[in-house]
Design an enzyme around this catalytic site. Structure first.
Site, mmCIF file in Angstrom:
data_model
loop_
_atom_site.group_PDB
_atom_site.id
_atom_site.type_symbol
_atom_site.label_atom_id
_atom_site.label_comp_id
_atom_site.label_asym_id
_atom_site.label_seq_id
_atom_site.Cartn_x
_atom_site.Cartn_y
_atom_site.Cartn_z
ATOM 1 N N GLU A 67 -29.465 23.476 17.764
ATOM 2 C CA GLU A 67 -29.210 23.822 16.512
ATOM 3 C C GLU A 67 -29.803 22.900 15.528
ATOM 4 O O GLU A 67 -29.470 21.540 15.417
ATOM 5 C CB GLU A 67 -27.737 23.668 16.425
ATOM 6 C CG GLU A 67 -27.328 24.334 15.136
ATOM 7 C CD GLU A 67 -25.765 24.455 14.871
ATOM 8 O OE1 GLU A 67 -24.945 23.443 15.039
ATOM 9 O OE2 GLU A 67 -25.038 25.358 14.516
ATOM 10 N N CYS B 287 -23.479 28.182 10.919
ATOM 11 C CA CYS B 287 -23.337 28.459 12.322
ATOM 12 C C CYS B 287 -23.836 29.505 12.936
ATOM 13 O O CYS B 287 -24.244 29.607 13.997
ATOM 14 C CB CYS B 287 -21.840 28.211 12.666
ATOM 15 S SG CYS B 287 -20.809 29.101 11.810
ATOM 16 N N GLU C 162 -14.390 26.283 16.366
ATOM 17 C CA GLU C 162 -15.334 27.126 15.644
ATOM 18 C C GLU C 162 -16.513 26.235 15.908
ATOM 19 O O GLU C 162 -16.477 25.190 14.793
ATOM 20 C CB GLU C 162 -15.211 27.559 14.465
ATOM 21 C CG GLU C 162 -14.054 28.767 14.198
ATOM 22 C CD GLU C 162 -14.368 29.766 14.932
ATOM 23 O OE1 GLU C 162 -15.379 30.228 15.547
ATOM 24 O OE2 GLU C 162 -13.507 30.642 15.107
ATOM 25 N N LYS D 171 -8.218 17.913 6.421
ATOM 26 C CA LYS D 171 -9.135 16.903 6.614
ATOM 27 C C LYS D 171 -10.614 17.473 6.102
ATOM 28 O O LYS D 171 -11.322 18.097 7.111
ATOM 29 C CB LYS D 171 -9.277 15.988 7.773
ATOM 30 C CG LYS D 171 -9.703 14.793 7.482
ATOM 31 C CD LYS D 171 -10.932 14.324 7.047
ATOM 32 C CE LYS D 171 -12.134 14.638 7.768
ATOM 33 N NZ LYS D 171 -13.461 14.578 7.320
HETATM 34 P P1 NAD Z 1 -19.226 17.615 11.982
HETATM 35 O O1 NAD Z 1 -18.779 17.981 13.378
HETATM 36 O O2 NAD Z 1 -20.122 16.534 12.088
HETATM 37 O O3 NAD Z 1 -17.912 17.528 10.928
HETATM 38 C C1 NAD Z 1 -17.270 18.525 10.771
HETATM 39 C C2 NAD Z 1 -15.820 18.030 10.470
HETATM 40 O O4 NAD Z 1 -15.261 17.338 11.503
HETATM 41 C C3 NAD Z 1 -15.838 16.952 9.236
HETATM 42 O O5 NAD Z 1 -14.828 17.115 8.554
HETATM 43 C C4 NAD Z 1 -16.213 15.403 9.913
HETATM 44 O O6 NAD Z 1 -15.668 14.511 9.116
HETATM 45 C C5 NAD Z 1 -15.015 15.652 11.019
HETATM 46 N N1 NAD Z 1 -15.135 14.741 12.054
HETATM 47 C C6 NAD Z 1 -16.311 14.136 12.577
HETATM 48 N N2 NAD Z 1 -16.012 13.351 13.761
HETATM 49 C C7 NAD Z 1 -14.947 13.530 13.866
HETATM 50 C C8 NAD Z 1 -13.862 13.065 15.053
HETATM 51 N N3 NAD Z 1 -14.478 12.115 15.806
HETATM 52 N N4 NAD Z 1 -12.670 13.564 14.915
HETATM 53 C C9 NAD Z 1 -12.131 14.523 14.135
HETATM 54 N N5 NAD Z 1 -12.767 14.798 12.951
HETATM 55 C C10 NAD Z 1 -14.211 14.441 13.086
HETATM 56 O O7 NAD Z 1 -19.911 18.817 11.505
HETATM 57 P P2 NAD Z 1 -20.867 19.234 10.148
HETATM 58 O O8 NAD Z 1 -22.160 18.377 10.349
HETATM 59 O O9 NAD Z 1 -19.824 18.778 8.979
HETATM 60 O O10 NAD Z 1 -20.875 20.886 10.215
HETATM 61 C C11 NAD Z 1 -22.098 21.304 10.932
HETATM 62 C C12 NAD Z 1 -21.695 21.967 12.122
HETATM 63 O O11 NAD Z 1 -20.573 22.764 11.834
HETATM 64 C C13 NAD Z 1 -22.710 22.791 12.732
HETATM 65 O O12 NAD Z 1 -22.714 22.596 14.090
HETATM 66 C C14 NAD Z 1 -22.260 24.198 12.647
HETATM 67 O O13 NAD Z 1 -22.651 25.041 13.595
HETATM 68 C C15 NAD Z 1 -20.727 23.933 12.731
HETATM 69 N N6 NAD Z 1 -20.055 25.162 11.967
HETATM 70 C C16 NAD Z 1 -19.330 26.132 12.802
HETATM 71 C C17 NAD Z 1 -18.803 27.013 12.330
HETATM 72 C C18 NAD Z 1 -18.443 28.108 13.127
HETATM 73 O O14 NAD Z 1 -17.464 29.000 12.377
HETATM 74 N N7 NAD Z 1 -18.473 28.274 14.226
HETATM 75 C C19 NAD Z 1 -18.674 27.300 10.837
HETATM 76 C C20 NAD Z 1 -19.479 26.375 10.083
HETATM 77 C C21 NAD Z 1 -20.089 25.297 10.404
#
Ligand code: NAD
Length: 496
Positions: free
Chosen positions: A394, A296, A262, A187
């Site tokens: 963040e 991140c 992550e 997804k």
């Molecule tokens: P997000 O958590 O909003 O979304 C990430 C994914 O999760 C998307 O595909 C989204 O549709 C899905 N999602 C959202 N709500 C959900 C739910 N209730 N159940 C299941 N899936 C759900 O994050 P974002 O805004 O897309 O990305 C930014 C974040 O990702 C930042 O906090 C960043 O630090 C983190 N990030 C972490 C890493 C790492 O390796 N640690 C790498 C890249 C990004």
């Protein structure tokens, strides 16, 4: 402004309503997602929006492939297919680069030469692992028993990825999961689903059995939540925000599926006065502004020794003002692209406002730029203190918070005073200090006199609320495998 010419495959891809990829089929859904180009705010593509019933169908397809062609394929052949996928990505790096430059907004050359090329390398590294996953013979205490282990796939893996590196974040999870023999329901982020859909087509084209890789774009609360809570899914590999990570763990409890996370970060980056200062300024600058701060591991809290603060801030401001910011597909390639969305841009700007209200000085940037697109000028906030929201939360945008410190013990305590623990780093020429700090900083990755390096062979992941599990390296194979212990009675006389 002249835009780069679209690759004909990319044009065709954008012109069709993209269906979900389930088994060998493209499936349309009741709703579609309008994918925007954040560089122009215009509609880019229309993509089917998966919901719970589509997740059911994708899980069924993945289960079928697991018990059929993928589960019975030799590890050698599995490795060959993964290697072939790497070659196919590399051969089409222009297409991956354009798709990511369009829906994410990042500069095309970076999307092609970094994201696509590193994704290909990632698949290549894990292709090699497919045939090297092995159990052990265990010397148990009873000589009448033979005991060995088998390392098996976890099963059907749900992979949920964010928008900041659309192809690369998929590669990080997909490559080890496939190498370990799992089948997948992916997804991707709703903002950036294009390259994941294209990858699914490529996998089928080069010979992956249908159902091994299913891609179901959709909203987090819809397809994402359905996947996280699905009883037929054995594991979730998630990258995204800490808040969503908590929801995923809660949703996973129904069948106690395995989860690896992550999550977010607020990395401390420390410049000691004994560092090579110009190198430290340059490295620290890109530690935050690389990928427009939407990483991140962004070095978002820059701790500078008070004796060199003026010099460092002047260097950062000079570089920030010299950066060019513009559309990912502009023929004149820029250093940085836009923020991913209006919502994210508003969030970034509101943090800048809050930081100033709390007493920080905005010494570069701080505002929206250009007429169209979600562009924010590279921003440096000086005089930040530990309690301000810009130092604790963040931001995920091009905003660097500069804090000053006076001694090592103090900065170590302040650097560790965060709920996050993904990455941290320092700049110093004192070898003992480098190792001392590396041991004491609470983060999954420590960079010394460098920033941002990752490698398919080196484990990556978070401590504290930045997540659990390690992606990449042999740790990633363990993450997507489970060990079975097999006992055999050797004595004729003893039948139990
Ligand atoms: P997000 O958590 O909003 O979304 C990430 C994914 O999760 C998307 O595909 C989204 O549709 C899905 N999602 C959202 N709500 C959900 C739910 N209730 N159940 C299941 N899936 C759900 O994050 P974002 O805004 O897309 O990305 C930014 C974040 O990702 C930042 O906090 C960043 O630090 C983190 N990030 C972490 C890493 C790492 O390796 N640690 C790498 C890249 C990004």
């Amino acid at each position: 402004m002249t835009l780069l010419a679209l690759n004909p495959d990319v044009s065709a891809f954008l012109n069709a309503v993209q269906g979900l990829r389930i088994g060998a089929e493209q499936v349309q859904a009741r709703q579609t997602i309008t994918v925007l180009n954040p560089s122009t705010e215009e509609r880019l593509a229309q993509v089917a929006c998966g919901e719970a019933d589509h997740i059911d169908a994708a899980v069924d397809a993945a289960r079928l492939a697991l018990s059929g062609p993928w589960g019975t394929m030799s590890s050698h052949d599995r490795g060959v297919l993964i290697w072939r996928l790497a070659d196919a990505i590399e051969a089409r790096k222009d297409i991956f680069g354009q798709l990511d430059a369009l829906d994410n907004g990042k500069p095309f050359t970076k999307a092609r030469d970094v994201d696509a090329v590193y994704s290909a390398r990632h698949f290549r590294y894990f292709a090699g692992w497919a045939s090297k996953i092995e159990g052990r013979t265990i010397p148990v205490s009873d000589p009448g028993r033979f005991n060995y282990t088998r390392v098996e796939p976890v099963g059907v893996c749900g992979l949920i990825t964010p928008w900041n590196y659309p192809t690369l974040m998929v590669a990080w999870k997909l490559a080890p999961a496939l190498a370990a023999g799992n089948t997948i329901v992916l997804k991707p982020a709703e903002q950036t689903p294009l390259s994941a859909l294209y990858l699914a087509d490529l996998a089928l084209e080069i010979g992956f059995p249908p159902g091994v890789l299913n891609v179901v774009p959709g909203l987090g609360a819809g397809a994402g939540a359905a996947l996280a809570g699905h009883k037929g899914v054995d594991k979730i590999g998630f990258t995204g925000s800490t808040e969503t990570g908590r929801r995923i763990v809660a949703a996973s409890t129904g069948n106690l599926k395995k989860v690896s996370l992550e999550l977010g970060g607020k990395a401390a980056n420390i410049i000691f006065p004994d560092a090579d200062i110009e190198t430290a300024i340059e490295g620290s600058f890109w530690a935050l502004f690389g990928n427009n701060g939407q990483s991140c591991t962004a070095g978002a809290r820059l701790f500078v020794h008070s004796s060199i603060r003026e010099q460092v801030v002047a260097g950062l401001v000079k570089r920030a003002k010299a950066l060019s910011v513009g559309p990912g597909m502009d023929a004149q390639q820029h250093d940085l692209g836009p923020i991913i969305s209006q919502q994210q841009m508003d969030k970034v700007l509101s943090y800048v406002g809050q930081g100033q209200a709390d007493g920080a000085q905005c010494v570069a940037g701080g505002e929206r730029i250009r007429n169209a697109g979600y562009f924010v000028a590279p921003t440096v906030l000086d005089g930040v203190t530990d309690t301000m929201s810009v130092a604790r939360e963040e931001i995920f945008g091009p905003v660097m918070a500069v804090l000053s410190f006076d001694d090592e013990a103090e900065v170590l305590q302040r650097a560790n005073n965060t709920e996050f623990g993904l990455a941290a780093g320092l700049w110093t020429n004192d070898l003992s200090r480098a190792h001392r700090m590396a041991a004491r900083l609470q983060a999954g990755t420590i960079w010394v006199n460098t920033w941002g390096d990752t490698d398919a062979a080196s484990p990556f992941g978070g401590m504290k609320q930045s997540g659990y599990g390690r992606e990449m390296g042999q740790e990633a194979i363990a993450l997507y495998s489970q060990t079975k212990s097999v006992w055999l009675g050797l004595r004729e006389s003893d039948l139990i």
